[in-house]
Design an enzyme around this catalytic site. Structure first.
Site, PDB file in Angstrom:
ATOM      1  N   SER A  21       0.827  -1.218   0.000  1.00  0.00           N
ATOM      2  CA  SER A  21       0.000   0.000   0.000  1.00  0.00           C
ATOM      3  C   SER A  21       0.854   1.258   0.000  1.00  0.00           C
ATOM      4  O   SER A  21       0.575   2.207  -0.737  1.00  0.00           O
ATOM      5  CB  SER A  21      -0.932  -0.005   1.209  1.00  0.00           C
ATOM      6  OG  SER A  21      -1.852  -1.080   1.092  1.00  0.00           O
ATOM      7  N   SER A 160     -15.244   0.307  -0.921  1.00  0.00           N
ATOM      8  CA  SER A 160     -13.779   0.285  -0.936  1.00  0.00           C
ATOM      9  C   SER A 160     -13.234   1.632  -0.497  1.00  0.00           C
ATOM     10  O   SER A 160     -13.681   2.678  -0.983  1.00  0.00           O
ATOM     11  CB  SER A 160     -13.259  -0.012  -2.355  1.00  0.00           C
ATOM     12  OG  SER A 160     -11.847   0.143  -2.392  1.00  0.00           O
ATOM     13  N   SER A 161     -12.230   1.614   0.376  1.00  0.00           N
ATOM     14  CA  SER A 161     -11.565   2.870   0.774  1.00  0.00           C
ATOM     15  C   SER A 161     -10.713   3.416  -0.363  1.00  0.00           C
ATOM     16  O   SER A 161     -10.360   4.597  -0.372  1.00  0.00           O
ATOM     17  CB  SER A 161     -10.666   2.616   1.991  1.00  0.00           C
ATOM     18  OG  SER A 161      -9.545   1.822   1.609  1.00  0.00           O
ATOM     19  N   GLN A 162     -10.415   2.557  -1.334  1.00  0.00           N
ATOM     20  CA  GLN A 162      -9.542   2.993  -2.436  1.00  0.00           C
ATOM     21  C   GLN A 162     -10.188   4.097  -3.262  1.00  0.00           C
ATOM     22  O   GLN A 162      -9.491   4.925  -3.848  1.00  0.00           O
ATOM     23  CB  GLN A 162      -9.174   1.799  -3.318  1.00  0.00           C
ATOM     24  CG  GLN A 162      -8.331   0.776  -2.600  1.00  0.00           C
ATOM     25  CD  GLN A 162      -8.181  -0.518  -3.380  1.00  0.00           C
ATOM     26  OE1 GLN A 162      -8.709  -0.684  -4.471  1.00  0.00           O
ATOM     27  NE2 GLN A 162      -7.483  -1.473  -2.803  1.00  0.00           N
ATOM     28  N   SER A 188     -12.459  -0.416   5.731  1.00  0.00           N
ATOM     29  CA  SER A 188     -10.999  -0.385   5.540  1.00  0.00           C
ATOM     30  C   SER A 188     -10.410   0.984   5.862  1.00  0.00           C
ATOM     31  O   SER A 188      -9.461   1.439   5.210  1.00  0.00           O
ATOM     32  CB  SER A 188     -10.651  -0.757   4.083  1.00  0.00           C
ATOM     33  OG  SER A 188     -11.246  -1.976   3.726  1.00  0.00           O
ATOM     34  N   ASP A 301      -7.645  -7.607   4.816  1.00  0.00           N
ATOM     35  CA  ASP A 301      -6.645  -8.493   4.203  1.00  0.00           C
ATOM     36  C   ASP A 301      -6.175  -9.589   5.155  1.00  0.00           C
ATOM     37  O   ASP A 301      -5.564 -10.562   4.719  1.00  0.00           O
ATOM     38  CB  ASP A 301      -5.455  -7.689   3.693  1.00  0.00           C
ATOM     39  CG  ASP A 301      -5.839  -6.822   2.504  1.00  0.00           C
ATOM     40  OD1 ASP A 301      -4.983  -6.052   2.020  1.00  0.00           O
ATOM     41  OD2 ASP A 301      -7.004  -6.906   2.038  1.00  0.00           O
ATOM     42  N   GLN A 324     -16.856  -5.800   2.370  1.00  0.00           N
ATOM     43  CA  GLN A 324     -16.012  -5.526   1.197  1.00  0.00           C
ATOM     44  C   GLN A 324     -15.167  -6.735   0.775  1.00  0.00           C
ATOM     45  O   GLN A 324     -14.555  -6.742  -0.296  1.00  0.00           O
ATOM     46  CB  GLN A 324     -15.106  -4.322   1.472  1.00  0.00           C
ATOM     47  CG  GLN A 324     -13.959  -4.530   2.470  1.00  0.00           C
ATOM     48  CD  GLN A 324     -14.325  -4.252   3.912  1.00  0.00           C
ATOM     49  OE1 GLN A 324     -15.469  -4.509   4.318  1.00  0.00           O
ATOM     50  NE2 GLN A 324     -13.385  -3.773   4.692  1.00  0.00           N
ATOM     51  N   ARG A 332     -13.743 -13.235  -1.263  1.00  0.00           N
ATOM     52  CA  ARG A 332     -12.906 -13.860  -0.243  1.00  0.00           C
ATOM     53  C   ARG A 332     -13.708 -14.558   0.852  1.00  0.00           C
ATOM     54  O   ARG A 332     -13.149 -15.413   1.559  1.00  0.00           O
ATOM     55  CB  ARG A 332     -11.945 -12.846   0.369  1.00  0.00           C
ATOM     56  CG  ARG A 332     -10.664 -12.789  -0.436  1.00  0.00           C
ATOM     57  CD  ARG A 332      -9.552 -12.060   0.241  1.00  0.00           C
ATOM     58  NE  ARG A 332      -8.457 -11.897  -0.734  1.00  0.00           N
ATOM     59  CZ  ARG A 332      -7.645 -10.863  -0.760  1.00  0.00           C
ATOM     60  NH1 ARG A 332      -7.776  -9.879   0.142  1.00  0.00           N
ATOM     61  NH2 ARG A 332      -6.692 -10.770  -1.668  1.00  0.00           N
ATOM     62  N   ARG A 374      -3.762 -14.083  -1.314  1.00  0.00           N
ATOM     63  CA  ARG A 374      -3.925 -14.283   0.129  1.00  0.00           C
ATOM     64  C   ARG A 374      -4.580 -15.640   0.438  1.00  0.00           C
ATOM     65  O   ARG A 374      -4.364 -16.202   1.502  1.00  0.00           O
ATOM     66  CB  ARG A 374      -4.679 -13.104   0.758  1.00  0.00           C
ATOM     67  CG  ARG A 374      -3.902 -11.812   0.567  1.00  0.00           C
ATOM     68  CD  ARG A 374      -4.319 -10.695   1.472  1.00  0.00           C
ATOM     69  NE  ARG A 374      -3.782  -9.423   1.008  1.00  0.00           N
ATOM     70  CZ  ARG A 374      -2.552  -8.981   1.260  1.00  0.00           C
ATOM     71  NH1 ARG A 374      -1.737  -9.686   2.012  1.00  0.00           N
ATOM     72  NH2 ARG A 374      -2.133  -7.830   0.767  1.00  0.00           N
TER      73      ARG A 374
HETATM   74  O1  LIG Z   1      -5.663   1.306  -0.206  1.00  0.00           O
HETATM   75  C1  LIG Z   1      -5.021   0.220  -0.186  1.00  0.00           C
HETATM   76  O2  LIG Z   1      -3.783   0.153  -0.306  1.00  0.00           O
HETATM   77  C2  LIG Z   1      -5.785  -1.040   0.052  1.00  0.00           C
HETATM   78  C3  LIG Z   1      -7.052  -0.985   0.569  1.00  0.00           C
HETATM   79  C4  LIG Z   1      -7.859  -2.168   0.904  1.00  0.00           C
HETATM   80  O3  LIG Z   1      -8.887  -2.325  -0.042  1.00  0.00           O
HETATM   81  P1  LIG Z   1     -10.405  -1.841   0.250  1.00  0.00           P
HETATM   82  O4  LIG Z   1     -10.345  -0.422   0.732  1.00  0.00           O
HETATM   83  O5  LIG Z   1     -11.067  -1.980  -1.085  1.00  0.00           O
HETATM   84  O6  LIG Z   1     -10.960  -2.765   1.308  1.00  0.00           O
HETATM   85  C5  LIG Z   1      -7.017  -3.454   0.933  1.00  0.00           C
HETATM   86  O7  LIG Z   1      -7.875  -4.611   0.857  1.00  0.00           O
HETATM   87  C6  LIG Z   1      -6.039  -3.504  -0.211  1.00  0.00           C
HETATM   88  O8  LIG Z   1      -5.226  -4.667  -0.093  1.00  0.00           O
HETATM   89  C7  LIG Z   1      -5.107  -2.310  -0.234  1.00  0.00           C
HETATM   90  C1  LIG Z   2      -7.213  -6.673  -2.265  1.00  0.00           C
HETATM   91  C2  LIG Z   2      -5.894  -6.516  -2.296  1.00  0.00           C
HETATM   92  O1  LIG Z   2      -5.230  -5.590  -3.092  1.00  0.00           O
HETATM   93  P1  LIG Z   2      -5.853  -4.791  -4.320  1.00  0.00           P
HETATM   94  O2  LIG Z   2      -7.199  -4.214  -3.859  1.00  0.00           O
HETATM   95  O3  LIG Z   2      -4.841  -3.721  -4.595  1.00  0.00           O
HETATM   96  O4  LIG Z   2      -6.037  -5.726  -5.460  1.00  0.00           O
HETATM   97  C3  LIG Z   2      -4.987  -7.326  -1.440  1.00  0.00           C
HETATM   98  O5  LIG Z   2      -3.755  -7.071  -1.491  1.00  0.00           O
HETATM   99  O6  LIG Z   2      -5.484  -8.224  -0.715  1.00  0.00           O
END
Ligand SMILES: O=C(O)C1=C[C@@H](OP(=O)(O)O)[C@@H](O)[C@H](O)C1
Ligand SMILES: C=C(OP(=O)(O)O)C(=O)O
Length: 419
Positions: A21, A160-162, A188, A301, A324, A332, A374
């Site tokens: 990350s 998703s926090s992304q 997350s 994760d 999520q 998962r 994972r």
């Molecule tokens: O921002 C990041 O680096 C991540 C956020 C998480 O995803 P979500 O926010 O979709 O849960 C995590 O599962 C992923 O491995 C990495």
């Molecule tokens: C979900 C994961 O990563 P990403 O969302 O970047 O695919 C992870 O590393 O478990």
């Protein structure tokens, strides 16, 4: 490629890989900064290579020397080709926001797994900011055309926090200020702390009041020389291996880093493992384990490896709070429950986690990973509980986040074979 893992008494010390990350963020912010940044101790894996490719596609110059990457940004342009994020959700979500600063069409895609993962809330948020977004049912491939000028935007935090990280890291590059209003329970959340922490290192302050986040526009980023800390999400696999198979020390950990998966240390203590914590290392020894309940909403994760840990704890455990999980490299919840059942454990999926009835001994068997790194690594560690071997398919998928995983398990004494 199939790989087989077998029970052994483990004893050893290792350093986990650098944080995936933090590496993604450092690469993208360096690419947007006006000048040269030196990123050391980077994770060089399939996922972070996808981010380097994305950075280069918009004009950043990248030089990789082992685990050190020098990135010069500043003179950016819209990618002239379709950008393939491969298996990396972080890459495609973060880059979708970044390319919205350009006023040309940009197409982003990924592998078969990534093309099933949701993008809808981010595309909706970008549309509120005047960005044109096209996709089939809110999944990749996506087409984006800005130019995004910033403004006020409301976004669902429950998938998703992304998506929020994507809007945050793009904001300083936009002409006007951005205000993000997050609706619903954010999942997350610790990853947002990682984002704001690294943005501050590159010179940008994020103002936060509960579910409202504000970033000034027009400032850009300053270049920064950054060292990536170790990855607690990856460290969890050898740490749990110690709790199940003998004694393992993981060193080089940064205990005050905002990574949410640092909670693996507290969870191992709660379940009854023998845990000793040093300044930058953790040693875990095998002991009788007891069932516990864990809210994994902030550490999704950890779900597969925690499910393995609890499959042998006496009593019934519950992992909950992470809807999520359905939207990762695989669903998962389903893939973890299937993995546990394949080796003889008792587990039931729920809509946000699973319930596990601990058993003393497991038989072992064949695990279908669906290419999810994972699931592959959790299945391998589960072999420590099994009378028979555990065979995993698509074993190469660990290179997404932990390329040295098989060698590290072998170095601890685990039987690792390519049948
Ligand atoms: O921002 C990041 O680096 C991540 C956020 C998480 O995803 P979500 O926010 O979709 O849960 C995590 O599962 C992923 O491995 C990495
Ligand atoms: C979900 C994961 O990563 P990403 O969302 O970047 O695919 C992870 O590393 O478990």
């Amino acid at each position: 490629m199939m790989m087989s893992f077998g029970k052994a008494v483990l004893k050893g010390t290792l350093s986990p890989p650098p944080s995936k990350s933090h590496t993604h963020r450092a690469f993208f912010l360096s690419a947007m900064a006006d000048g040269e940044s030196r990123i050391t101790n980077c994770l060089i894996s399939d996922d972070t290579k996808a981010t380097l490719g994305a950075a280069e596609s918009m004009g950043a110059s990248v030089s990789v020397k082992g685990k050190e990457v020098i990135i010069s940004g500043g003179k950016l342009h819209a990618p002239k080709r379709t950008v393939d994020a491969d298996n990396s959700g972080t890459t495609i979500r973060l880059f979708t926001g970044i390319v919205s600063m350009f006023d040309e069409w940009v197409t982003l895609t990924g592998d078969a797994s990534l093309r099933k993962r949701p993008m809808g809330p981010l595309l909706d948020a970008l549309s509120q900011m005047g960005v044109e977004c096209r996709s089939d049912n809110g999944r990749p491939p996506v087409e984006i055309r800005g130019a995004n000028k910033g403004g006020k935007v409301t976004i669902n935090g429950g998938i998703s926090s992304q998506f929020i990280t994507s809007l945050l890291i793009t904001s300083p590059m936009l002409s006007h200020d951005t205000e993000i209003i997050i609706e619903g329970k954010m999942v997350s959340e610790p990853y947002i702390d990682v984002t704001t922490h690294i943005m501050s290192l590159f010179g940008v302050k994020v103002e936060r009041n509960k579910n409202i986040m504000k970033v000034k526009g027009g400032t850009g980023y300053r270049p920064y020389d950054y060292t990536v800390p170790a990855d607690f999400s990856s460290a969890a696999f050898p740490l749990v291996a110690g709790a199940l198979g003998g004694q393992v020390t993981v060193k080089g950990l940064c205990m005050d880093d905002p990574q949410g998966d640092r909670v693996i240390i507290d969870i191992l203590k709660r379940v009854g493992a023998d845990v000793s914590v040093g300044k930058d290392s953790v040693t875990v020894k095998k002991k009788e384990l007891k069932a516990i309940d864990v809210d994994i909403g902030g550490c999704p994760d950890l779900f597969p490896i925690l499910a393995v840990l609890l499959s042998t704890a006496s009593g019934t455990s519950r992992l909950y709070g992470a809807p999520q999980l359905k939207f990762k490299e695989s669903d998962r919840i389903q893939s973890t429950v299937n993995m546990l059942r394949a080796i003889g454990a008792e587990a039931e999926g729920t809509d946000n986690g699973c319930i596990i009835k601990g058993k003393k001994k497991l038989a072992g068997g064949s695990v279908v990973t669906l290419g999810d790194h994972r699931i592959m690594m959790a299945g391998a560690v589960a072999s420590l509980l099994c009378d028979g071997a555990v065979t995993v398919d698509n074993a190469e998928c660990c290179s997404v986040s932990y390329p040295e995983f098989p060698e590290h398990m072998r170095s601890l004494g685990m039987k690792v074979e390519v049948p």
